[in-house]
Design a protein around this motif. Structure first.
Motif, mmCIF file in Angstrom:
data_model
loop_
_atom_site.group_PDB
_atom_site.id
_atom_site.type_symbol
_atom_site.label_atom_id
_atom_site.label_comp_id
_atom_site.label_asym_id
_atom_site.label_seq_id
_atom_site.Cartn_x
_atom_site.Cartn_y
_atom_site.Cartn_z
ATOM 1 N N LEU A 96 0.834 -1.205 0.000
ATOM 2 C CA LEU A 96 0.000 0.000 0.000
ATOM 3 C C LEU A 96 0.865 1.248 0.000
ATOM 4 O O LEU A 96 0.631 2.186 -0.778
ATOM 5 C CB LEU A 96 -0.910 -0.008 1.228
ATOM 6 N N PHE A 97 1.874 1.278 0.857
ATOM 7 C CA PHE A 97 2.741 2.450 0.948
ATOM 8 C C PHE A 97 3.497 2.659 -0.357
ATOM 9 O O PHE A 97 3.696 3.787 -0.799
ATOM 10 C CB PHE A 97 3.728 2.272 2.107
ATOM 11 N N HIS A 98 3.918 1.568 -0.972
ATOM 12 C CA HIS A 98 4.610 1.672 -2.255
ATOM 13 C C HIS A 98 3.721 2.357 -3.285
ATOM 14 O O HIS A 98 4.170 3.241 -4.030
ATOM 15 C CB HIS A 98 5.008 0.284 -2.745
ATOM 16 N N GLY A 99 2.431 1.966 -3.328
ATOM 17 C CA GLY A 99 1.501 2.591 -4.265
ATOM 18 C C GLY A 99 1.260 4.054 -3.957
ATOM 19 O O GLY A 99 1.161 4.891 -4.866
ATOM 20 N N VAL A 100 1.180 4.366 -2.661
ATOM 21 C CA VAL A 100 0.964 5.757 -2.252
ATOM 22 C C VAL A 100 2.141 6.632 -2.676
ATOM 23 O O VAL A 100 1.963 7.703 -3.273
ATOM 24 C CB VAL A 100 0.756 5.847 -0.722
ATOM 25 N N VAL A 101 3.346 6.179 -2.380
ATOM 26 C CA VAL A 101 4.544 6.961 -2.707
ATOM 27 C C VAL A 101 4.687 7.132 -4.222
ATOM 28 O O VAL A 101 5.096 8.183 -4.709
ATOM 29 C CB VAL A 101 5.799 6.301 -2.105
ATOM 30 N N ALA A 102 4.331 6.084 -4.981
ATOM 31 C CA ALA A 102 4.439 6.152 -6.439
ATOM 32 C C ALA A 102 3.520 7.220 -7.022
ATOM 33 O O ALA A 102 3.767 7.732 -8.123
ATOM 34 C CB ALA A 102 4.113 4.791 -7.050
ATOM 35 N N SER A 103 2.464 7.593 -6.283
ATOM 36 C CA SER A 103 1.515 8.596 -6.786
ATOM 37 C C SER A 103 1.950 10.029 -6.473
ATOM 38 O O SER A 103 1.352 10.979 -6.982
ATOM 39 C CB SER A 103 0.128 8.353 -6.170
#
Length: 209
Positions: free
Chosen positions: A93-100
């Motif tokens: 989840l954090f990976h997806g958040v940071v990628a945005s």
């Protein structure tokens, strides 16, 4: 008489640092936090078993790989962010958040405080975001090691993400001064705003250097 290892089997903190590619102070932090087992000589000097250094080197071979690396330019170097979290779902989840996020971030991960200290010594991140309750060395121990006087990481930006209430955190000894806490469920908009501010301040510091 206590048996001591032969000279070829032990290393000084400087020799360990050279072998591991980190600063002597980082080796000292790892020793103090229990990442590297060591002992003191009669003269008060730290000595580290070569086998312990070899083991740590082997463990690091394939670990320091960024999950997401943003494109960088000389004027906009990526912010190096370390996430210390043992839940694989939250890691994704954090990976997806940071990628945005619309500013460049290199995201690295560790799954407990022990691994976190190793990563911090290796990569010198700009920001560390950590859970508190983890197996092995938890976030409390890691944060206290980093904030210990003379650690060399006193100015490292530290953020906490935790399901513990403020009362529970205080009951466990509280957080070191200067650590910002986000309670789960996390308001990722506020988190992004805070990280972006640090990124902007960092750019200003670099421009003024």
């Amino acid at each position: 008489m206590r048996k001591t290892p032969a000279n070829a089997d032990v290393m000084t903190t400087r020799e360990a640092g050279e072998a591991l590619g980190v600063a002597v102070r980082t080796v000292q932090l790892w020793v103090e936090a229990g990442v590297l087992p060591a002992w003191r000589t009669a003269g008060g000097h730290r000595r580290i078993a070569r086998s312990a250094v070899d083991k740590l080197m082997a463990e690091r071979q394939n670990d320091l790989v960024p999950l997401g690396t943003a494109t960088t330019t000389p004027t906009h170097p990526a912010l190096r962010l370390l996430l210390v979290e043992d839940d694989p779902v939250l890691l994704r989840l954090f990976h997806g958040v940071v990628a945005s996020w619309d500013f460049p971030v290199e995201l690295f991960t560790a799954t407990n405080g022990f691994e976190g200290l190793v990563r911090i010594g290796e990569m010198r991140p700009d920001i560390v975001v950590s859970d508190l309750v983890m197996p092995g060395m938890d976030g409390f121990e890691m944060l206290r090691a980093l904030k210990k006087p003379g650690s060399g990481f006193g100015n490292l930006k530290l953020l906490v993400i935790s399901a513990l209430s403020s009362e529970d955190i205080e009951a466990r000894g509280g957080l070191p001064e200067g650590v910002t806490c986000f309670h789960k469920p996390v308001n990722y908009v506020k988190l992004e705003t805070l990280v972006h501010k640090y990124f902007s301040d960092r750019l200003q510091r670099l421009a003024g250097a």
